[in-house]
Motif scaffolding. Structure first.
Motif, PDB file in Angstrom:
ATOM      1  N   GLY A 149       0.831  -1.191   0.000  1.00 45.44           N
ATOM      2  CA  GLY A 149       0.000   0.000   0.000  1.00 45.44           C
ATOM      3  C   GLY A 149       0.864   1.239   0.000  1.00 45.44           C
ATOM      4  O   GLY A 149       2.088   1.167   0.181  1.00 45.44           O
ATOM      5  N   PRO A 174      -3.230  -0.238  -3.152  1.00 43.67           N
ATOM      6  CA  PRO A 174      -4.191   0.600  -2.439  1.00 43.67           C
ATOM      7  C   PRO A 174      -3.565   1.848  -1.832  1.00 43.67           C
ATOM      8  O   PRO A 174      -2.457   1.801  -1.285  1.00 43.67           O
ATOM      9  N   LEU A 176      -3.627   4.041   1.134  1.00 48.27           N
ATOM     10  CA  LEU A 176      -4.027   3.853   2.529  1.00 48.27           C
ATOM     11  C   LEU A 176      -4.200   5.167   3.274  1.00 48.27           C
ATOM     12  O   LEU A 176      -4.580   5.172   4.446  1.00 48.27           O
ATOM     13  N   ASP A 219      -6.449   5.012   6.497  1.00 42.90           N
ATOM     14  CA  ASP A 219      -7.396   3.910   6.622  1.00 42.90           C
ATOM     15  C   ASP A 219      -6.786   2.885   7.579  1.00 42.90           C
ATOM     16  O   ASP A 219      -6.114   1.933   7.155  1.00 42.90           O
ATOM     17  N   ASP A 221      -8.094   0.568   9.480  1.00 48.75           N
ATOM     18  CA  ASP A 221      -8.574  -0.806   9.357  1.00 48.75           C
ATOM     19  C   ASP A 221      -7.869  -1.531   8.214  1.00 48.75           C
ATOM     20  O   ASP A 221      -7.489  -2.702   8.344  1.00 48.75           O
ATOM     21  N   ALA A 222      -7.693  -0.851   7.093  1.00 49.11           N
ATOM     22  CA  ALA A 222      -7.010  -1.468   5.956  1.00 49.11           C
ATOM     23  C   ALA A 222      -5.543  -1.733   6.276  1.00 49.11           C
ATOM     24  O   ALA A 222      -4.986  -2.765   5.875  1.00 49.11           O
ATOM     25  N   ILE A 223      -4.912  -0.828   7.009  1.00 46.73           N
ATOM     26  CA  ILE A 223      -3.510  -1.017   7.394  1.00 46.73           C
ATOM     27  C   ILE A 223      -3.375  -2.231   8.303  1.00 46.73           C
ATOM     28  O   ILE A 223      -2.491  -3.077   8.109  1.00 46.73           O
ATOM     29  N   ALA A 225      -5.339  -4.770   8.426  1.00 46.73           N
ATOM     30  CA  ALA A 225      -5.651  -5.981   7.657  1.00 46.73           C
ATOM     31  C   ALA A 225      -4.468  -6.454   6.815  1.00 46.73           C
ATOM     32  O   ALA A 225      -4.377  -7.639   6.471  1.00 46.73           O
ATOM     33  N   LEU A 226      -3.558  -5.551   6.480  1.00 46.29           N
ATOM     34  CA  LEU A 226      -2.393  -5.915   5.668  1.00 46.29           C
ATOM     35  C   LEU A 226      -1.320  -6.648   6.462  1.00 46.29           C
ATOM     36  O   LEU A 226      -0.476  -7.335   5.876  1.00 46.29           O
TER      37      LEU A 226
END
Length: 437
Positions: A149, A174, A176, A219, A221-223, A225-226
């Motif tokens: 990301g 993505p 982020l 983001d 939550d996205a971080i 999740a990675l």
């Protein structure tokens, strides 16, 4: 079970990865996460900010200075007691030295070894669509390094954000977060890096502002999740430096602050006890200790006060008559006859070694170093090799007549000649030790 981790890296030094890392650390702590921070490469200052932001100690991981087994052991320890490990990179992602594969001192070495995803921070100042070309190159440069990301930093306006983000979207990497230019969250710097964490009166408020910045523009939550669990290869652990003694008097105040957390941790695991004292408070080493260590720091900013600390000087001299005393960088400067400060004023130091250093006519000395010890000392036996680095602006203006401590080479093996000084049980050098070779 080990905690998952991520790496925050950048395309160059000065892109804002420390600010982004601290914002992320503060925001995750606000969410109640137990975060174990890590700093890639040789750096004393950033790990203290990490610790203050998370409430959890930070360590350094250095692929050039540390043998692979030690890297694995330290990463294992970091990931065993956390919800997530966040590694802050050093310089640009692929910047290091021409070393053997996996041992070039780069952030990329750590990403490849541990299989951790990289979040690349790009400073988009004075560029727009070109940021996508830059990101494409980083993503394709090394198949063993995953750019998972990107965070766009120092975005000037909504229009600027649209131009950059549309160009990046085609890469399927993505975005982020996009952080605006915000001078209120920057940290002041000094000649060896950021002004140290303990010198900030409103640091907690700064972390609150950084956490708010991250929550508004990243983001999270996205971080999270990675993040992936680090791959640990279980190699034999070597390279841990022995403690200088089993009860070590440790200079610790505003003039003496540079001490690697992994060294302290390793010494304690080997049974050593560290007993702090403050030369600036005119204190000397505890008489019950069997060794004394003067770390690096900023003695040139406190030279007058150190020169006037007669109690410290007397007690240190008495201690050195029967037990080892070692000084690294700033500590080495204080062990000499004199120190010339930035204004050109000479101050009398402890005189336990015969050299004199100056900060008035300064020049940067920076790089990895490998030292081969010439005689037994607190760093190891004669002939042993120790890896570390130099980072200082002061220089020796009077060599003195002490015996050298070691033969020095740079990170590529080029001989640099003798270094440091030894007189009886007193030793010192500009070289900072990290691990055994």
């Amino acid at each position: 079970m080990s905690a998952p981790g991520i790496i925050v890296a950048a395309h160059k030094s000065g892109a804002g990865k420390t600010t982004v890392t601290l914002a992320l650390l503060a925001a995750l702590r606000r969410r109640g996460r137990q975060v174990h921070p890590v700093k890639a490469g040789p750096d004393y200052i950033d790990p203290v900010f990490h610790a203050r932001a998370t409430g959890h100690g930070s360590i350094n991981l250095d692929s050039w200075a540390m043998p692979p087994g030690l890297l694995d052991a330290l990463m294992s320890e970091a990931s065993a007691t956390a919800d997530i490990v966040v590694v802050e990179g050093v310089m640009g992602l692929f910047d290091g030295i021409a070393g053997s594969p996996g041992r070039s001192g780069t952030t990329a070495d750590l990403a490849a070894r541990f299989g951790l995803p990289v979040i690349l921070v790009i400073d988009v100042t004075s560029q727009a669509q070109s940021a996508a070309a830059l990101l494409r190159g980083f993503a394709a440069h090394d198949p063993a390094v995953q750019i998972a990301g990107v965070i766009l930093n120092r975005v000037a306006s909504e229009r600027h954000a649209r131009l950059v983000s549309r160009a990046v979207e085609g890469l399927r990497i993505p975005i982020l977060g996009m952080l605006p230019r915000d001078k209120t969250v920057t940290l002041p710097e000094r000649h060896l890096g950021l002004v140290q964490a303990d010198e900030h009166d409103e640091l907690e408020a700064k972390f609150e502002a950084l956490a708010g910045l991250a929550e508004a523009h990243l983001d999270l939550d996205a971080i999270l999740a990675l993040a992936r669990r680090p791959l640990l290869q279980g190699e034999h652990v070597s390279g841990r430096l022995p403690p200088p003694g089993m009860r070590v008097a440790m200079a610790q105040d505003a003039a003496f602050t540079f001490l690697y957390p992994h060294l302290v941790q390793g010494w304690r695991e080997q049974g050593a006890t560290l007993v702090p004292f403050s030369p600036l408070a005119d204190e000397g080493p505890d008489a019950d200790c069997d060794a004394c260590w003067l770390p690096g720091g900023y003695p040139e900013l406190h030279a007058g006060q150190l020169a006037a600390a007669t109690g410290f000087k007397t007690k240190l001299a008495e201690f050195a008559q029967t037990r080892p005393v070692h000084g690294e960088c700033g500590g080495y400067m204080v062990l000499g006859q004199g120190l010339v400060d930035g204004d050109g004023t000479r101050h009398a130091m402890t005189g336990l070694l015969s050299h004199t250093t100056s900060f008035a006519d300064r020049g940067l000395h920076l790089g990895y170093r490998e030292a081969q010890l010439l005689e037994p000392c607190v760093l190891g036996d004669a002939g042993e090799r120790v890896r570390g680095h130099e980072f200082h602006y002061a220089r020796v203006i009077e060599d003195g007549d002490d015996s050298p401590l070691a033969e020095l080479a740079d990170g590529e093996g080029n001989a640099l000649g003798p270094t440091g000084a030894r007189r009886s049980q007193v030793t010192g050098t500009f070289f900072h030790a990290i691990a055994g070779a």
